[in-house]
Scaffold this active site. Sequence first.
Site, mmCIF file in Angstrom:
data_model
loop_
_atom_site.group_PDB
_atom_site.id
_atom_site.type_symbol
_atom_site.label_atom_id
_atom_site.label_comp_id
_atom_site.label_asym_id
_atom_site.label_seq_id
_atom_site.Cartn_x
_atom_site.Cartn_y
_atom_site.Cartn_z
ATOM 1 N N SER A 185 -3.885 -2.718 -0.683
ATOM 2 C CA SER A 185 -2.725 -3.724 -0.056
ATOM 3 C C SER A 185 -3.266 -5.050 0.421
ATOM 4 O O SER A 185 -4.070 -5.215 0.915
ATOM 5 C CB SER A 185 -2.210 -3.080 1.086
ATOM 6 O OG SER A 185 -1.194 -3.718 1.547
ATOM 7 N N ALA A 186 -2.408 -6.004 -0.201
ATOM 8 C CA ALA A 186 -2.849 -7.565 -0.063
ATOM 9 C C ALA A 186 -3.247 -8.036 1.301
ATOM 10 O O ALA A 186 -4.035 -8.638 1.611
ATOM 11 C CB ALA A 186 -1.925 -8.231 -0.679
ATOM 12 N N HIS A 187 -2.311 -7.664 2.165
ATOM 13 C CA HIS A 187 -2.460 -8.231 3.551
ATOM 14 C C HIS A 187 -3.587 -7.426 4.339
ATOM 15 O O HIS A 187 -3.615 -7.944 5.360
ATOM 16 C CB HIS A 187 -1.216 -8.030 4.414
ATOM 17 C CG HIS A 187 -0.835 -6.582 4.677
ATOM 18 N ND1 HIS A 187 -0.461 -5.678 3.775
ATOM 19 C CD2 HIS A 187 -0.991 -6.078 5.925
ATOM 20 C CE1 HIS A 187 -0.095 -4.573 4.539
ATOM 21 N NE2 HIS A 187 -0.664 -4.532 5.553
ATOM 22 N N GLY A 246 0.927 -1.291 0.053
ATOM 23 C CA GLY A 246 0.067 -0.083 0.074
ATOM 24 C C GLY A 246 0.740 1.306 0.036
ATOM 25 O O GLY A 246 0.447 2.273 -0.583
ATOM 26 N N THR A 247 1.908 1.336 0.735
ATOM 27 C CA THR A 247 2.891 2.560 0.939
ATOM 28 C C THR A 247 3.410 2.676 -0.593
ATOM 29 O O THR A 247 3.396 3.789 -0.868
ATOM 30 C CB THR A 247 3.832 2.256 1.822
ATOM 31 O OG1 THR A 247 3.121 2.279 3.200
ATOM 32 C CG2 THR A 247 4.937 3.700 1.914
ATOM 33 N N GLN A 283 -7.978 0.016 3.524
ATOM 34 C CA GLN A 283 -9.149 -0.457 4.413
ATOM 35 C C GLN A 283 -10.195 -0.736 3.978
ATOM 36 O O GLN A 283 -11.217 -1.555 4.865
ATOM 37 C CB GLN A 283 -9.304 0.450 5.541
ATOM 38 C CG GLN A 283 -7.979 0.708 6.556
ATOM 39 C CD GLN A 283 -7.567 -0.428 7.252
ATOM 40 O OE1 GLN A 283 -8.558 -1.424 7.413
ATOM 41 N NE2 GLN A 283 -6.593 -0.537 7.729
ATOM 42 N N CYS A 328 1.143 2.572 12.702
ATOM 43 C CA CYS A 328 2.203 2.501 11.921
ATOM 44 C C CYS A 328 3.358 3.152 12.735
ATOM 45 O O CYS A 328 4.381 3.085 11.830
ATOM 46 C CB CYS A 328 1.864 3.214 10.547
ATOM 47 S SG CYS A 328 0.752 2.045 9.484
#
Length: 394
Positions: free
Chosen positions: A200-202, A71-72, A180, A325
């Site tokens: 983001s996959a996780h 994602g970042t 999210q 984070c």
Amino acid sequence: MTVSTYLDHASATPLSEAARRALVQALDAFGDPLRVHAEGRAARRLLEEARAQVAEALHAQPDEIVFTSGGTESVTLAIWGGVRPIRELGDRIVTSAIEHPAVGGVLHTLETDGFTSVLVPVDAEGQVDLDAFAVEVRRPGTLLASLQHANHETGTMQLIAEAGRLCREAGVLFHTDACQTVGRLPVDVSALPVDLLSLSAHKFGGPPGVGALYVRRGVPLAAYPCGDDRERRRRSGMENVPGIAAMAAALAAALEDSGDQAARQWALTARLRDGLAEIPGVRVHGHRTQRVPHLVCFSAEGLDAEVLAMALDERGFRVAAGSNCSGAPNEPSPVLEQMGLPGRVSFRVGLGRETAAEDVERFLVALGELVDELRRVQAASEAAMSRYLSEPEG
């Protein structure tokens, strides 16, 4: 024996069975997808099949999907790569005061190169002031705006469709961080007026270190990082084919019953919010209705957040504490500060597929007991200190 109850699904989710199978099967695809030999073609086939799966999930076209390391990187590529090709048109980037640190990081980098960032305020529930947003995106020289679909800390959802419409009218590129929401709620880029969207996959049962960026056809994007011609010259570096295949499988599996999961988790977080509000000194944050179904944010006034987090962990409850984070349990939340609550440390409870109603009830009981116990210990300590300070010397 302490029962372990994982309640940090907003940070990272367990690898789904669909993702695990896809990951194992793709581990043999070691070839470089750019090569024309058999191993390269096999890797390329897996890569493009995954691209088509992710595109289908978002109602996009395969050539609008760029794979990233998470994602970042997706956020960085969207903002940095989005403004570079149109630099001659201006230097302004509009966002909100409560975005994920990934946004702040790339904006800081761009500011050192002459760009200007504008932070639009939010209300007490964490929603962006759209009137102020409209004023800012209409100002001359504005190139791009970026708003989270849902906040990573409070779960409050923004009015993305309305914000995107304002950007379209102003001729400004619009990016949304949907980490999210993708995999948990319907996200249809054919209906949403967004030009760039990060995932983001996780967050939905995929492996860590994999993500994607949706780039609407016709939107120019500068490669970041740069160095080769992969991902249609939009992102350099060899693709993580096994991770990408697993991400696509996880997303497809998550969407099969996302409606049922969302309804179930919504009921659980509604109960959680009500139960938290009954604990003295505990305050729930974020919008009550305009929110994601899986996430609840709260604070416990006057208590050492690190001590409470460790006590919960000893009871088997895994939750996120502190400014998310940052990895610092006692660090006050910048998000809550922007919502008018400075100095407060946030706790975030994130529910997942395996979270049951009894888990929520056990958590509420444990938290209530711990808050009461810690307050009594703190009161006794303060009383002892007061007596010590009031005693005459000698």
